[in-house]
Every structure is written in C-alpha cells, then in structure tokens.
Design a protein around this motif. Structure first.
Motif, PDB file in Angstrom:
ATOM      1  N   GLN A   1       0.960  -1.225  -0.010  1.00 21.51           N
ATOM      2  CA  GLN A   1      -0.069  -0.148  -0.155  1.00 21.51           C
ATOM      3  C   GLN A   1       0.916   1.470   0.074  1.00 21.51           C
ATOM      4  OE1 GLN A   1      -2.904   0.343   3.242  1.00 21.51           O
ATOM      5  NE2 GLN A   1      -3.369  -2.221   3.162  1.00 21.51           N
ATOM      6  N   PRO A   2       0.302   2.201  -0.675  1.00 26.56           N
ATOM      7  CA  PRO A   2       1.173   3.652  -0.657  1.00 26.56           C
ATOM      8  C   PRO A   2       1.232   3.953   0.692  1.00 26.56           C
ATOM      9  CG  PRO A   2      -0.681   3.752  -2.272  1.00 26.56           C
ATOM     10  CD  PRO A   2      -0.857   2.344  -1.448  1.00 26.56           C
ATOM     11  N   ALA A   3       2.721   4.337   1.334  1.00 26.20           N
ATOM     12  CA  ALA A   3       2.901   4.731   2.626  1.00 26.20           C
ATOM     13  C   ALA A   3       2.017   5.760   3.135  1.00 26.20           C
ATOM     14  CB  ALA A   3       4.421   5.226   2.809  1.00 26.20           C
ATOM     15  N   GLY A   4       1.749   6.686   2.420  1.00 27.56           N
ATOM     16  CA  GLY A   4       0.610   8.024   2.573  1.00 27.56           C
ATOM     17  C   GLY A   4      -0.466   7.655   2.933  1.00 27.56           C
ATOM     18  N   THR A   5      -1.113   6.411   2.676  1.00 26.39           N
ATOM     19  CA  THR A   5      -2.403   5.737   2.980  1.00 26.39           C
ATOM     20  C   THR A   5      -2.406   5.252   4.195  1.00 26.39           C
ATOM     21  OG1 THR A   5      -2.232   3.925   1.835  1.00 26.39           O
ATOM     22  CG2 THR A   5      -3.113   5.729   0.530  1.00 26.39           C
ATOM     23  N   LEU A   6      -1.231   4.857   5.055  1.00 26.68           N
ATOM     24  CA  LEU A   6      -1.339   4.046   6.004  1.00 26.68           C
ATOM     25  C   LEU A   6      -2.405   4.601   7.391  1.00 26.68           C
ATOM     26  CD1 LEU A   6       2.342   3.319   6.720  1.00 26.68           C
ATOM     27  CD2 LEU A   6       0.518   1.878   6.819  1.00 26.68           C
ATOM     28  N   ALA A   7      -2.444   6.069   7.638  1.00 28.28           N
ATOM     29  CA  ALA A   7      -3.367   6.405   8.768  1.00 28.28           C
ATOM     30  C   ALA A   7      -4.521   6.222   8.316  1.00 28.28           C
ATOM     31  CB  ALA A   7      -2.881   8.006   8.759  1.00 28.28           C
ATOM     32  N   ALA A   8      -5.095   5.987   7.403  1.00 30.95           N
ATOM     33  CA  ALA A   8      -6.535   5.738   7.128  1.00 30.95           C
ATOM     34  C   ALA A   8      -6.945   4.561   7.683  1.00 30.95           C
ATOM     35  CB  ALA A   8      -6.718   5.755   5.488  1.00 30.95           C
ATOM     36  N   GLY A   9      -6.277   3.530   7.801  1.00 29.25           N
ATOM     37  CA  GLY A   9      -6.438   2.283   8.618  1.00 29.25           C
ATOM     38  C   GLY A   9      -7.653   1.765   8.124  1.00 29.25           C
ATOM     39  N   HIS A  10      -8.356   0.665   8.667  1.00 28.18           N
ATOM     40  CA  HIS A  10      -9.573   0.010   8.466  1.00 28.18           C
ATOM     41  C   HIS A  10     -10.555   0.387   9.315  1.00 28.18           C
ATOM     42  CE1 HIS A  10      -7.234  -2.235   5.522  1.00 28.18           C
ATOM     43  NE2 HIS A  10      -6.644  -2.753   6.471  1.00 28.18           N
ATOM     44  N   GLU A  11     -11.737   0.878   8.982  1.00 33.18           N
ATOM     45  CA  GLU A  11     -12.649   1.421   9.747  1.00 33.18           C
ATOM     46  C   GLU A  11     -13.736   0.070   9.721  1.00 33.18           C
ATOM     47  OE1 GLU A  11     -12.709   4.055  11.358  1.00 33.18           O
ATOM     48  OE2 GLU A  11     -10.762   4.549  10.293  1.00 33.18           O
ATOM     49  N   GLY A  12     -14.428   0.160  10.754  1.00 30.43           N
ATOM     50  CA  GLY A  12     -15.708  -0.825  10.916  1.00 30.43           C
ATOM     51  C   GLY A  12     -15.644  -1.318  12.491  1.00 30.43           C
ATOM     52  N   ARG A  13     -16.564  -2.312  12.820  1.00 31.36           N
ATOM     53  CA  ARG A  13     -16.714  -2.803  14.141  1.00 31.36           C
ATOM     54  C   ARG A  13     -15.304  -3.140  14.898  1.00 31.36           C
ATOM     55  NH1 ARG A  13     -21.403  -6.740  15.554  1.00 31.36           N
ATOM     56  NH2 ARG A  13     -19.793  -8.446  14.781  1.00 31.36           N
ATOM     57  N   LYS A  14     -14.965  -2.827  15.853  1.00 33.67           N
ATOM     58  CA  LYS A  14     -13.694  -3.259  16.750  1.00 33.67           C
ATOM     59  C   LYS A  14     -13.921  -4.792  17.022  1.00 33.67           C
ATOM     60  CE  LYS A  14     -11.603   1.291  17.399  1.00 33.67           C
ATOM     61  NZ  LYS A  14     -10.844   2.009  18.337  1.00 33.67           N
ATOM     62  N   LEU A  15     -13.137  -5.331  17.244  1.00 34.97           N
ATOM     63  CA  LEU A  15     -12.991  -6.629  17.883  1.00 34.97           C
ATOM     64  C   LEU A  15     -13.499  -6.625  19.423  1.00 34.97           C
ATOM     65  CD1 LEU A  15     -12.355  -9.488  17.054  1.00 34.97           C
ATOM     66  CD2 LEU A  15     -10.228  -9.395  18.069  1.00 34.97           C
ATOM     67  N   SER A  16     -14.464  -7.655  19.757  1.00 36.15           N
ATOM     68  CA  SER A  16     -15.189  -7.526  20.999  1.00 36.15           C
ATOM     69  C   SER A  16     -13.623  -8.220  21.962  1.00 36.15           C
ATOM     70  CB  SER A  16     -16.153  -8.156  21.298  1.00 36.15           C
ATOM     71  OG  SER A  16     -16.032  -9.770  21.048  1.00 36.15           O
ATOM     72  N   GLU A  17     -14.259  -7.849  23.170  1.00 30.56           N
ATOM     73  CA  GLU A  17     -12.839  -8.245  24.253  1.00 30.56           C
ATOM     74  C   GLU A  17     -13.101  -9.735  24.355  1.00 30.56           C
ATOM     75  OE1 GLU A  17     -11.719  -7.571  28.829  1.00 30.56           O
ATOM     76  OE2 GLU A  17     -13.258  -6.564  28.003  1.00 30.56           O
ATOM     77  N   LYS A  18     -14.217 -10.363  24.353  1.00 29.52           N
ATOM     78  CA  LYS A  18     -14.474 -11.872  24.420  1.00 29.52           C
ATOM     79  C   LYS A  18     -13.709 -12.550  23.056  1.00 29.52           C
ATOM     80  CE  LYS A  18     -17.781 -15.486  25.157  1.00 29.52           C
ATOM     81  NZ  LYS A  18     -19.430 -15.867  25.127  1.00 29.52           N
ATOM     82  N   ALA A  19     -13.963 -12.062  21.926  1.00 30.13           N
ATOM     83  CA  ALA A  19     -13.381 -12.624  20.856  1.00 30.13           C
ATOM     84  C   ALA A  19     -11.735 -12.431  20.857  1.00 30.13           C
ATOM     85  CB  ALA A  19     -14.047 -11.858  19.602  1.00 30.13           C
ATOM     86  N   TYR A  20     -11.459 -11.237  21.258  1.00 27.64           N
ATOM     87  CA  TYR A  20     -10.013 -11.005  21.206  1.00 27.64           C
ATOM     88  C   TYR A  20      -9.314 -11.739  22.249  1.00 27.64           C
ATOM     89  CZ  TYR A  20      -5.752  -8.632  23.031  1.00 27.64           C
ATOM     90  OH  TYR A  20      -4.435  -8.238  23.369  1.00 27.64           O
TER      91      TYR A  20
END
Length: 292
Positions: free
Chosen positions: A24-43
C-alpha cells in the motif's frame, strides 16, 4: 562518513509483497481499516490460542538456540506498549527480553550511533524485543532536531548494511511499524491526561511531537524507502483497533520464526513428604489485610 543521495544509491528492485502482506502507498497508512472493533471476548479467545503457540515457539528457540530480534516503531499512542505486553505476558522474561532504552548518556552520544543498541542484540536462545530502537534517529531525533540532517542521511545509508550484518550473523530480524490515525491518536493521548494509570506514558516530548504529524509522516516515508530491504523488510500494521493489531502481529511473528512443538512428557505431581517431626513456628508473621 558521507553517503550518496537516496535516489542515486537505490539498487534494490521494486519490493514485492510477501504472501501474507499487501503493498500500500505509505501515505495511506493512517487511513486504517474502519468498522466494528473486535470484542474483548473474541480477542481473549484468539489471544489464548496464540499464547499457547508462543510458549511452543519459546521452547523451540531455547532448544535450537535461535536468535530473534523484533523491532517495534510507530507514532506516539500507536499501541507499541500494549502489543509488547500481549506478546510477552505468558512467556519467560528470561527468553523474551524487552529493551526500552532511555535517552543516551553523554558517553553514549560520543559512541558510534548503533553501539548502544548492538549490546542488546540476542544471543542464542533469546527473543529480544525493542520498544523503539536504532530507528529513533530516523524518527524522533530527526523531527525534534536532536541530530543533523547529515547524521540522518548517514544513518539511512548505513542501516541496511548494519541490518544485513545482523541477519548474516544468524539473527531473525522482524521490523513492525504501527500506524494510528489522527483522530485515534488524539483520543488516546487525551485519555492519558486524567487516567492515573496512563499519565506516566505522557511525556513532554509526546506533547511537542503531537503537533508535528506531517513531519513524522515525511520521516517515516524516507525511513521506509531507505531501509526496507529484502533481508530486513518493514511490516506495517493499522492499529486503530488495538486488539486486531496485536493479534495480527503475533500471528505474523509465529509465521516468520520457524518452529515446531517439542514432544512433552506426561507430567504428574510427586507425592508430598510426610509431616514427620515438623512443628508449626510460634513466630508472628505480618500478613497484610485482604481487600473486601
């Protein structure tokens, strides 16, 4: 020592993404992946499985005398400390050794730059984890003006050769960059203001660095271009979701440090000895009160 400009000495072919990574282009790194974060139980469920594998890796490292060096870099608040804690909480600190060096002393400032880091590189049977490393020169030292631009260019020119020597000595070298987005970094740093458990993480340097986002972006990009090599590539991780980032990094380490599970004998507790002539001591031991 003077080095040629980066564009003039770049001889490596265009990097190809490993099977378990994507370019991926380095300049796009900070965009990240948006969406629902992993739950504590699943983690916790996934982390437990990975911890079992890390113990198996630890036993293999000791048995076969492997030398592993893991470097963690990233912006302030990117999650390096939490990742290292997740990586090391179920293994032996005598095998998984964390190195987090303070600011250099006057004596160390007079030494060859990488000298104070070299003494911490792993011996046989060790996994050494750098919580920030020699790459301080390419990042905070450059951005905050603690070194000259000539020193930075010297560092960027020499580092691939230094890391080749490290790898040629038998060290498995893994380098991870954790990238957090602007808004998430702000949220994390503000959370340290009033949380007594986290206030120690907030240094005057963190506050000064916060406003220099794009200076750090330029420094990061130059660091990647100069030091991402076939023998010591950089692996970047989106860390807005700290739990997903931790799991991804541990899985990646397990894939890149070859190991096998050693056979284990069936364990049984031995019988306790009989009381014999032992008599309880009359000495009054100071027990602390238990919390309700």
């Amino acid at each position: 020592m003077h080095t040629a400009p980066l564009h003039a000495r770049k001889q490596d072919p265009v990097p190809q993404a490993p099977e378990d990574a994507e370019l991926q282009p380095a300049g796009t790194l900070a965009a990240g992946h948006e969406g629902r974060k992993l739950s504590e139980k699943a983690y916790e469920k996934q982390l437990k499985k990975l911890h079992v594998e890390l113990v198996a890796l630890q036993q293999w490292v000791v048995d076969r005398g492997l030398k592993v060096c893991i470097v963690f870099e990233g912006r302030d608040g990117a999650g390096k400390g939490g990742t290292i804690k997740a990586l090391t909480e179920r293994v032996s600190p005598r095998v998984f050794r964390v190195v987090a060096l303070p600011a250099p002393t006057e004596r160390e400032k007079s030494q060859m730059y990488v000298q104070r880091y070299m003494q911490h590189l792993p011996a046989a049977g060790e996994v050494v984890i750098f919580d920030r490393s020699w790459y301080n020169r390419a990042g905070v030292e450059r951005v905050m003006g603690f070194c000259t631009e000539e020193e930075v260019q010297n560092f960027l020119g020499i580092t691939p050769m230094f890391e080749r020597a490290v790898v040629n000595s038998g060290v498995i070298l893994l380098k991870y960059w954790l990238e957090v987005g602007m808004e998430e970094q702000t949220r994390r740093l503000k959370a340290r203001f009033e949380d007594g458990r986290k206030i120690w993480k907030l240094s005057p340097m963190d506050l000064k660095s916060y406003g220099r986002w794009y200076d750090y972006s330029r420094a990061r990009d130059a660091m990647f271009e100069a030091t991402d090599t076939g023998w010591a590539p950089w692996y970047a991780v989106h860390s807005n979701d700290k739990r997903r980032a931790r799991l991804a990094i541990i899985e990646h380490i397990l894939k890149h440090v070859p190991y096998k599970k050693l056979p284990r004998e069936k364990l049984e507790l031995p019988k306790r000895q009989k009381r014999g002539n032992y008599v309880e001591s009359a000495f009054r031991v100071k027990f602390i009160n238990e919390m309700n």
